[in-house]
Write a protein that holds these residues in place. Structure first.
Motif, PDB file in Angstrom:
ATOM      1  N   GLN A 483       0.832  -1.207   0.000  1.00  0.00           N
ATOM      2  CA  GLN A 483       0.000   0.000   0.000  1.00  0.00           C
ATOM      3  C   GLN A 483       0.863   1.252   0.000  1.00  0.00           C
ATOM      4  O   GLN A 483       0.588   2.237  -0.663  1.00  0.00           O
ATOM      5  N   GLU A 503      -9.358   7.634  -2.734  1.00  0.00           N
ATOM      6  CA  GLU A 503     -10.822   7.646  -2.730  1.00  0.00           C
ATOM      7  C   GLU A 503     -11.357   8.946  -3.315  1.00  0.00           C
ATOM      8  O   GLU A 503     -12.388   8.972  -3.991  1.00  0.00           O
ATOM      9  N   CYS A 527     -17.684  -0.205 -12.491  1.00  0.00           N
ATOM     10  CA  CYS A 527     -16.417  -0.892 -12.203  1.00  0.00           C
ATOM     11  C   CYS A 527     -15.708  -1.320 -13.480  1.00  0.00           C
ATOM     12  O   CYS A 527     -14.471  -1.348 -13.534  1.00  0.00           O
ATOM     13  N   ILE A 537      -8.889  -2.274  -8.701  1.00  0.00           N
ATOM     14  CA  ILE A 537     -10.052  -1.713  -8.007  1.00  0.00           C
ATOM     15  C   ILE A 537     -11.056  -2.820  -7.746  1.00  0.00           C
ATOM     16  O   ILE A 537     -11.373  -3.618  -8.632  1.00  0.00           O
ATOM     17  N   CYS A 538     -11.588  -2.878  -6.536  1.00  0.00           N
ATOM     18  CA  CYS A 538     -12.539  -3.917  -6.127  1.00  0.00           C
ATOM     19  C   CYS A 538     -13.953  -3.340  -6.179  1.00  0.00           C
ATOM     20  O   CYS A 538     -14.195  -2.179  -5.806  1.00  0.00           O
ATOM     21  N   THR A 539     -14.918  -4.144  -6.615  1.00  0.00           N
ATOM     22  CA  THR A 539     -16.306  -3.691  -6.743  1.00  0.00           C
ATOM     23  C   THR A 539     -16.911  -3.354  -5.387  1.00  0.00           C
ATOM     24  O   THR A 539     -17.636  -2.370  -5.234  1.00  0.00           O
ATOM     25  N   SER A 540     -16.616  -4.176  -4.382  1.00  0.00           N
ATOM     26  CA  SER A 540     -17.187  -3.943  -3.053  1.00  0.00           C
ATOM     27  C   SER A 540     -16.670  -2.639  -2.459  1.00  0.00           C
ATOM     28  O   SER A 540     -17.433  -1.898  -1.803  1.00  0.00           O
ATOM     29  N   ASP A 541     -15.381  -2.298  -2.673  1.00  0.00           N
ATOM     30  CA  ASP A 541     -14.842  -1.038  -2.160  1.00  0.00           C
ATOM     31  C   ASP A 541     -15.520   0.159  -2.822  1.00  0.00           C
ATOM     32  O   ASP A 541     -15.848   1.154  -2.155  1.00  0.00           O
ATOM     33  N   VAL A 542     -15.742   0.073  -4.120  1.00  0.00           N
ATOM     34  CA  VAL A 542     -16.401   1.181  -4.832  1.00  0.00           C
ATOM     35  C   VAL A 542     -17.824   1.370  -4.329  1.00  0.00           C
ATOM     36  O   VAL A 542     -18.283   2.490  -4.077  1.00  0.00           O
ATOM     37  N   CYS A 544     -19.040   0.500  -1.387  1.00  0.00           N
ATOM     38  CA  CYS A 544     -18.985   1.006  -0.014  1.00  0.00           C
ATOM     39  C   CYS A 544     -18.695   2.507  -0.004  1.00  0.00           C
ATOM     40  O   CYS A 544     -19.300   3.280   0.760  1.00  0.00           O
ATOM     41  N   LEU A 545     -17.769   2.948  -0.874  1.00  0.00           N
ATOM     42  CA  LEU A 545     -17.448   4.367  -0.953  1.00  0.00           C
ATOM     43  C   LEU A 545     -18.647   5.184  -1.403  1.00  0.00           C
ATOM     44  O   LEU A 545     -18.954   6.243  -0.847  1.00  0.00           O
ATOM     45  N   ARG A 548     -21.264   5.586   1.318  1.00  0.00           N
ATOM     46  CA  ARG A 548     -20.923   6.538   2.375  1.00  0.00           C
ATOM     47  C   ARG A 548     -21.261   7.974   1.974  1.00  0.00           C
ATOM     48  O   ARG A 548     -21.559   8.802   2.824  1.00  0.00           O
TER      49      ARG A 548
END
Length: 579
Positions: A483, A503, A527, A537-542, A544-545, A548
């Motif tokens: 990272q 982000e 995605c 890039i992960c679909t779940s992270d996008v 979740c962002l 929010r």
């Protein structure tokens, strides 16, 4: 008889097409022996498929092309073709294996010799059955000769040069049904069927797997041979099959039990070899997978480089210097390279997903192992407590025994019977206590052994836990290092829903993408667009962002029934008024 030429050029062209040079000039009779009644030159016989010596079947003629027939000259008769404008003569359906034809319209003065003279040009004639009513049946040697005979149907026949009605006729040739033809055809079909059955049987026998070799009967000599084969890796499978057959036959008895036991023991010795071979093959498979993954990643890097070359060539500095054709080729090549790169990238991501699934299975196994270790630790603690209580009981019994011995030594000897009775009771109690003490000692030893075993298990579990902790720490260090290397500018913002600069970049890109899609887009579509920029890039992270940021993105349901779909829309302008 001669005729003047009205158009000598046309006749010269026709003679040239036939391969014959013209023999005269304009205004002279170019064909002195031409007979207008016959339509042929008397000195030159016509070239037709029915001429003796040629013996060929005329080629098949297309149905839309008219058939042009010519005059046929024989020794005793002449055959004139029918009018080409008339329809072809009708024929009946051809019987199977037909070799016989019906010939009608013969002249009344026609003899069997004339019939043979006309039809022997079609092929070998086996039999002729002539009727008094101007027709006959002709049987040929082969079926294809019938087709030649049908060619003569519709011809006008004239015997010699006579014009008498009894010497002329119009031939009608058609298929005839004969028992001999049908019998020969059926025999031929039966023969072909027999040959086909024989061919199929031979093919089945060729494809049938070979039968296993017969297993010999049990004897001491054969037993020694099989025992030697069992020790050899190359002959092990054959020997095991023989051993299995002997056991199933019931050859095992008291006399041969030792021999069979030794052979079974030899077979068991191959288990470790097979396990080692399996482990070696699994290792080879893992190495091959790793090599394939490395090669695929190398190919993907090269594709990225090629696509980068195309993109740099598409910039204005270099793009203006190319021609239109070159630009078109570069754009086509770029699209093809991107498609192939995406396919390879999907394949590599699939391999990584499979590895992650395998890792998750291993984590499940590790959690089960942790539970088992915790249960074994709790069992060890309970056994330890029981062991301590037994030890304390043993110490108490020992103290009581020592006190009794001291009392017996100090007590004076008296002849009182009560004292003797008490002494006997004390001895009995002492013996019972000694027996109980022996039992307690045995139980204590057993508990100590169990405790040692539990301690060993506990040590092994602790080692495994330490290894797992080391692996977890290494994984966390690798994750943090990756990272840090990938995103050195990432900053944490605890007070904001956007936690890093990455982000924030994603929010800007998604907002721009959804701004040009006013009706919204699914998370998969978003995605897929982001994967072109960064495949990590992960679909779940996008998702979740976006969840929010409720004032920037809004999720809506569109469609009815089976076409129901979740779509994300950009609502930043509305959210600005609300905030």
């Amino acid at each position: 008889m001669t005729l003047p030429m009205s158009d000598p050029t046309a006749w010269a062209t026709a003679m040239n097409n036939l391969g014959m040079a013209p023999l005269g000039i304009a205004g002279q009779p170019i064909l002195p022996d031409f007979d207008p009644a016959l339509g042929m030159m008397t000195g030159i016989p016509p070239i037709t498929p029915m001429m003796p010596g040629l013996g060929i079947v005329p080629p098949p003629i297309p149905p839309d092309m008219p058939v042009v027939k010519e005059i046929i000259h024989c020794k005793s008769c002449t055959l004139f073709p029918p009018n080409p404008n008339l329809p072809p003569p009708a024929t009946r359906e051809r019987p199977p294996g037909c070799k016989t034809v019906f010939v009608g319209g013969l002249p009344e003065n026609g003899t069997e010799q004339i019939i043979v003279e006309v039809f022997e040009q079609c092929g070998e004639i086996i039999a002729i059955r002539k009727s008094k009513k101007n027709f006959c049946h002709i049987r040929f040697a082969e079926e294809y000769m019938v087709d030649k005979a049908l060619y003569l149907s519709g011809y006008r026949i004239r015997l010699g040069s006579s014009t008498d009605k009894k010497d002329t006729g119009r031939l009608h040739v058609d298929f005839a049904q004969a028992r001999d033809d049908l019998y020969e055809w059926e025999c031929k079909q039966r023969m072909l069927a027999r040959e086909e059955r024989h061919r199929r049987r031979m093919e089945e026998e060729r494809l049938r797997p070979p039968s296993p070799p017969p297993v010999v009967h049990y004897s001491d000599h054969e037993c020694s041979i099989v025992a030697e084969k069992l020790k050899d890796d190359s002959k092990f499978s054959e020997a095991v099959q023989t051993l299995l057959t002997w056991i199933e036959r019931g050859e095992v008895n008291r006399r041969s039990a030792n021999n069979f036991y030794s052979m079974i023991q030899s077979a068991n010795s191959h288990v470790r070899r097979l396990v080692n071979e399996k482990a070696a093959h699994e290792k080879d498979m893992e190495e091959a997978k790793e090599k394939f993954k490395q090669a695929l990643s190398g190919i993907l890097i090269q594709f990225e480089q090629i696509v980068a070359v195309y993109h740099s060539a598409s910039k204005q500095k270099a793009w203006d210097h190319f021609t239109k054709a070159q630009r078109k080729n570069i754009s086509v090549w770029c699209k093809q390279a991107e498609e192939i790169r995406n396919i390879h990238n999907d394949e590599l991501m699939g391999i990584r997903r499979e590895e992650e699934m395998e890792m998750s299975d291993e984590e499940i196994e590790e959690t089960t192992e942790k539970k088992e270790t915790e249960e074994s630790v709790s069992q060890a603690e309970t056994l330890k407590e029981e062991n301590d209580s037994l030890r304390w009981q043993l110490d108490a019994y020992r103290n009581e025994v020592e006190l009794l011995k001291q009392e017996q030594g100090k007590a004076p000897r008296e002849d009182d019977p009560n004292k003797e009775q008490q002494l006997k009771l004390l001895q009995q109690a002492l013996q019972g206590m000694q027996q109980h003490l022996l039992k307690v000692q045995e139980e204590f030893k057993r508990k100590e052994a169990e405790l040692e075993k539990v301690k060993d298990d506990k040590l092994q579990v602790e080692k495994m836990l330490e290894n797992l902790k080391e692996k977890e720490s290494c994984a966390t260090r690798l994750c943090t290092s990756s990272q840090d290397s990938d995103y050195p500018l990432e900053k944490t913002l605890n007070s904001s829903p956007i936690k890093s600069e990455r982000e924030a970049l994603l929010v800007g890109i998604i907002s721009t993408f959804l701004h040009v899609h006013p009706f919204g887009a699914s998370i998969e579509y978003i995605c897929s667009y982001l994967h072109r920029l960064d495949s990590k890039i992960c679909t779940s992270d996008v998702e979740c962002l976006m969840s929010r940021l409720q004032h920037t993105f809004r999720q809506e349901m569109t469609g009815v029934g089976a076409s129901l779909e979740k779509r994300w829309k950009f609502c930043g302008f509305e959210g600005l008024k609300l905030t």
